[in-house]
Design an enzyme around this catalytic site. Structure first.
Site, mmCIF file in Angstrom:
data_model
loop_
_atom_site.group_PDB
_atom_site.id
_atom_site.type_symbol
_atom_site.label_atom_id
_atom_site.label_comp_id
_atom_site.label_asym_id
_atom_site.label_seq_id
_atom_site.Cartn_x
_atom_site.Cartn_y
_atom_site.Cartn_z
ATOM 1 N N GLY A 23 0.836 -1.203 0.000
ATOM 2 C CA GLY A 23 0.000 0.000 0.000
ATOM 3 C C GLY A 23 0.865 1.245 0.000
ATOM 4 N N LYS A 70 -11.723 -3.076 11.355
ATOM 5 C CA LYS A 70 -10.556 -2.715 12.174
ATOM 6 C C LYS A 70 -10.666 -3.336 13.568
ATOM 7 C CE LYS A 70 -8.028 -0.431 9.290
ATOM 8 N NZ LYS A 70 -6.750 -1.010 8.863
ATOM 9 N N ASP A 73 -0.933 -7.215 -5.126
ATOM 10 C CA ASP A 73 -2.303 -7.204 -4.630
ATOM 11 C C ASP A 73 -2.267 -7.722 -3.191
ATOM 12 O OD1 ASP A 73 -4.920 -7.688 -3.994
ATOM 13 O OD2 ASP A 73 -5.386 -8.850 -5.806
ATOM 14 N N TYR A 118 -15.884 -0.379 7.883
ATOM 15 C CA TYR A 118 -14.460 -0.132 8.131
ATOM 16 C C TYR A 118 -14.135 -0.334 9.613
ATOM 17 C CZ TYR A 118 -10.249 2.878 8.521
ATOM 18 O OH TYR A 118 -9.004 3.398 8.776
ATOM 19 N N ASP A 136 2.333 -1.866 -4.278
ATOM 20 C CA ASP A 136 0.951 -1.405 -4.298
ATOM 21 C C ASP A 136 0.286 -2.026 -5.520
ATOM 22 O OD1 ASP A 136 -0.466 1.317 -2.851
ATOM 23 O OD2 ASP A 136 -1.455 0.521 -4.637
HETATM 24 C C1 AKB Z 1 -11.267 7.646 7.836
HETATM 25 O O1 AKB Z 1 -11.746 8.791 7.928
HETATM 26 O O2 AKB Z 1 -11.894 6.665 7.420
HETATM 27 C C2 AKB Z 1 -9.841 7.433 8.285
HETATM 28 C C3 AKB Z 1 -9.742 6.971 9.698
HETATM 29 C C4 AKB Z 1 -10.135 7.861 10.810
HETATM 30 O O3 AKB Z 1 -9.334 5.873 9.933
HETATM 31 N N1 AKB Z 1 -9.084 8.648 8.123
#
Ligand code: AKB
Length: 316
Positions: A9, A147, A53, A143, A35
């Site tokens: 990345g 995480k 990838d 997201y 990347d």
């Molecule tokens: C986002 O806004 O998705 C990122 C983060 C806070 O992880 N910058």
């Protein structure tokens, strides 16, 4: 000890600056950038680069073996706003890439991993002020879920297989070298570009939306410092809270107006408002300060000065 680093990345917002910083420390040919897309010229020209990838285990393994890689920084991810548009793509990229590097370490092919977490692991039920290291975590974005899950897996691989994986919960990161893509905190970069270009910015968050933020130089220092710390000092093996400053769009606009007095902002919140509202406003990072000596250097005024100085050439 011979150290050879792979950055997965390397064309992204953090990867670009991290690659150049690490090449400065370890030497250009010890830091392999990779990347799925080509990187900035300075990266392509200053050292090795591989198209890679992050979801392809065999391809990563080939690069690891060919270059005798010891440390991997996995910076490829789909961020919060884009993740809401492509939930399964975000989940697959964010999780499969992590498993690929965790399994390489478990099988003894690499020694150490850096994997970035985020303030997105927190959710609407988390205390918003001085959010503690350990607290309620019910993330409401794909997201954030990826995480948080990733954090659990990092800790699991560390405890079960002795994998040396280290992680930080990044706040919003502000930089002038590479544009971010698909995040909720991206407004805090776009606002500088639009202030210089049009003296006007239409903000997708409302003026009172306070979020934790950090200048990229501080984030890069934190990333490299946690990787340099003695293993016994890295006591938290899911991810460390990390903090530098907190501000809202009104406050950053006022700071920019000190340099560009006729700069104006209009507010048109969109779907990203809900994401921002689910995140903390400030972060307690005392564990990172205590365990491996973290401290930030750059505040909002200083950051604004540096951003404007470095970007103004693009718009003159
Ligand atoms: C986002 O806004 O998705 C990122 C983060 C806070 O992880 N910058």
């Amino acid at each position: 000890m011979k150290k050879r680093i792979l950055i997965i990345g390397a064309s992204g917002q953090i990867g670009t600056e991290l690659t150049m910083y690490l090449r400065g420390i370890y030497g250009n040919h010890k830091v392999i950038a990779s990347d799925i897309n080509e990187a900035a010229e300075e990266i392509m020209e200053s050292g090795p680069f591989e198209i890679l990838d992050a979801m392809d285990y065999d391809a990563i393994q080939d690069v690891v073996i060919n270059y005798e890689i010891t440390d991997v920084y996995l910076m490829a991810a789909m961020l919060s706003a884009t993740g809401e548009k492509f939930p399964m793509k975000a989940w697959n990229l964010n999780m499969n890439s992590l498993f690929n590097v965790l399994n390489l370490a478990k099988d003894g092919k690499i020694d150490k991993i850096f994997w970035p977490s985020s303030i997105a692991v927190f959710g609407p039920t988390t205390p918003k002020q001085d959010t503690p290291q350990k607290t309620i975590m019910e993330p409401s974005t794909v997201y954030g879920i990826s995480k948080q899950t990733g954090e659990r897996w990092c800790e699991y691989y560390h405890n079960k297989y002795g994998v040396d994986v280290r992680s930080i919960r990044y706040p919003g990161l502000i930089s002038y070298k590479t544009l971010p893509g698909g995040g909720t905190t991206d407004y805090a970069i776009d606002i500088y570009h639009k202030a210089l270009k049009h003296k006007k910015y239409i903000c997708f968050l409302n003026e009172e939306t306070t979020l934790p933020m950090m200048f990229m130089d501080d984030a890069i220092r934190a990333t490299v410092n946690i990787m340099l710390a003695a293993p016994e000092d890295v006591k938290i093996r899911n991810a460390y809270n990390l903090s530098a400053m907190s501000f809202n769009p009104k406050k950053i606009a006022k700071t920019i107006q000190k340099h560009i007095p006729d700069f104006e902002v209009e507010y048109e919140p969109d779907f990203r408002q809900d994401i921002a509202d689910s995140w903390p406003q400030s972060i307690d990072d005392s564990n990172a300060r205590k365990d491996w000596g973290w401290s930030h250097k750059v505040d909002l005024d200083e950051m604004t000065k540096v951003m404007i100085e470095n970007l103004k050439g693009e718009y003159e």
